[in-house]
Design an enzyme around this catalytic site. Sequence first.
Site, PDB file in Angstrom:
ATOM      1  N   VAL A 125       0.843  -1.185   0.000  1.00 53.80           N
ATOM      2  CA  VAL A 125       0.000   0.000   0.000  1.00 53.80           C
ATOM      3  C   VAL A 125       0.887   1.246   0.000  1.00 53.80           C
ATOM      4  CG1 VAL A 125      -0.154   0.140   2.530  1.00 53.80           C
ATOM      5  CG2 VAL A 125      -2.026   1.043   1.145  1.00 53.80           C
ATOM      6  N   ILE A 127       5.784   3.824   1.239  1.00 56.25           N
ATOM      7  CA  ILE A 127       5.400   2.767   0.314  1.00 56.25           C
ATOM      8  C   ILE A 127       5.741   1.423   0.938  1.00 56.25           C
ATOM      9  CG2 ILE A 127       5.692   1.824  -2.002  1.00 56.25           C
ATOM     10  CD1 ILE A 127       6.631   4.715  -2.814  1.00 56.25           C
ATOM     11  N   GLU A 128       4.706   0.667   1.253  1.00 56.78           N
ATOM     12  CA  GLU A 128       4.870  -0.693   1.766  1.00 56.78           C
ATOM     13  C   GLU A 128       4.933  -1.606   0.547  1.00 56.78           C
ATOM     14  OE1 GLU A 128       4.603  -1.752   5.166  1.00 56.78           O
ATOM     15  OE2 GLU A 128       4.295   0.252   5.990  1.00 56.78           O
ATOM     16  N   LEU A 129       6.020  -2.360   0.395  1.00 58.97           N
ATOM     17  CA  LEU A 129       6.247  -3.120  -0.829  1.00 58.97           C
ATOM     18  C   LEU A 129       5.793  -4.569  -0.801  1.00 58.97           C
ATOM     19  CD1 LEU A 129       9.760  -1.793  -1.880  1.00 58.97           C
ATOM     20  CD2 LEU A 129       7.516  -1.141  -2.759  1.00 58.97           C
TER      21      LEU A 129
END
Length: 120
Positions: free
Chosen positions: A4, A89-91
């Site tokens: 997300v 930014i969560e990857l």
Amino acid sequence: GSLVVNYPFDDDEQGVAVYSKSPDDAVFQQLALSYSKENTKMYQGSPCKDMYPTEYFPHGITNGAQWYNVPGGMQDWNYLHTNCFEVTIELGCVKYPKAEELPKYWEQNRRSLLQFMKQV
């Protein structure tokens, strides 16, 4: 972890998980969407069904405080004190992926990163 793009504000005055709109909320949403639209799994909004079956992020983005409250976070501090627009930014759902999985992460995020840079 998750998949997300999180944008300010990350906390609110009451310290609860509720949408906390910044003065530049529309800009932050546009920046976050520029990234998530290029990552199909992220944009679908339910990336970690096995770990968090009820978690849903419309279009792969979320206001930080609406997701969970983080008082004193770096992206809020930089926004308020230096006028720097940051997103988190969560990857992926796994915080520490194996080295052999990194090329997959690159392919999933390459177009997103390029689109995000174009926003400058």
